[in-house]
Design an enzyme around this catalytic site. Structure first.
Site, mmCIF file in Angstrom:
data_model
loop_
_atom_site.group_PDB
_atom_site.id
_atom_site.type_symbol
_atom_site.label_atom_id
_atom_site.label_comp_id
_atom_site.label_asym_id
_atom_site.label_seq_id
_atom_site.Cartn_x
_atom_site.Cartn_y
_atom_site.Cartn_z
ATOM 1 N N PRO A 163 0.776 -1.247 0.000
ATOM 2 C CG PRO A 163 0.016 -0.928 2.182
ATOM 3 C CD PRO A 163 0.736 -1.910 1.295
ATOM 4 C CB CYS A 164 3.146 2.800 -2.430
ATOM 5 S SG CYS A 164 2.283 2.563 -3.991
#
Length: 156
Positions: free
Chosen positions: A119-120
């Protein structure tokens, strides 16, 4: 290497992987979906669909991204950011043990090949701004809103 493309609320997601894990998930504005899904990719597609429908907050997949050791270290740390939470690039650099590496951390974050699963999109600027996102800021905002919807105001 197997490939599949599926429609998501944010565009077409293309998934690449094999028996050793998922190598890449990316999104773009193309319109072509796969007519057949390789068996090795069915789990990731199901989990992405569950995520988008609000039924999944974390992923249980074998991942095998290509990158440098440093990039992989950053991507591993990204997986520790809880659903609905955000951290700054500076926070992320500190968690990795070197706040002076903020630019390198931001660069590795931007090269994350595993859209949503790593989850950047949960990394924001120190001032709370939605800075930088390879998929476009409109997608980053959408994902953050999905994970942390605004509270409904009481009518009474």
């Amino acid at each position: 290497m197997k490939q599949a493309s599926i429609k998501t609320p944010l565009g077409i997601a293309t998934i690449l992987g094999d028996e050793n894990g998922i190598h890449e998930i990316k999104v773009d504005d193309s319109t072509e979906e796969s007519s057949e899904i390789p068996e090795v990719l069915k789990s990731v597609i199901l989990q992405l669909q569950q995520y988008f429908s609000g039924k999944r907050q974390s992923f249980d997949l074998q991942l095998n991204p290509k990158g440098t050791d440093f990039q992989k270290k950053v991507w591993e740390e990204l997986k520790n950011i809880p659903y609905g939470a955000t951290v700054s690039y500076l926070d992320l650099s500190r968690k990795l043990g070197d706040e002076k590496a903020i630019r390198a951390v931001a660069s590795a974050n931007g090269k994350n090949p595993l859209w949503i699963v790593v989850p950047c999109h949960r990394v924001i600027g120190s001032d709370g701004s939605l800075s930088g996102y390879a998929g476009g800021l409109h997608r980053k905002k959408w994902l953050l809103d999905l994970e942390n919807p605004p509270l409904q105001q009481s009518l009474f």
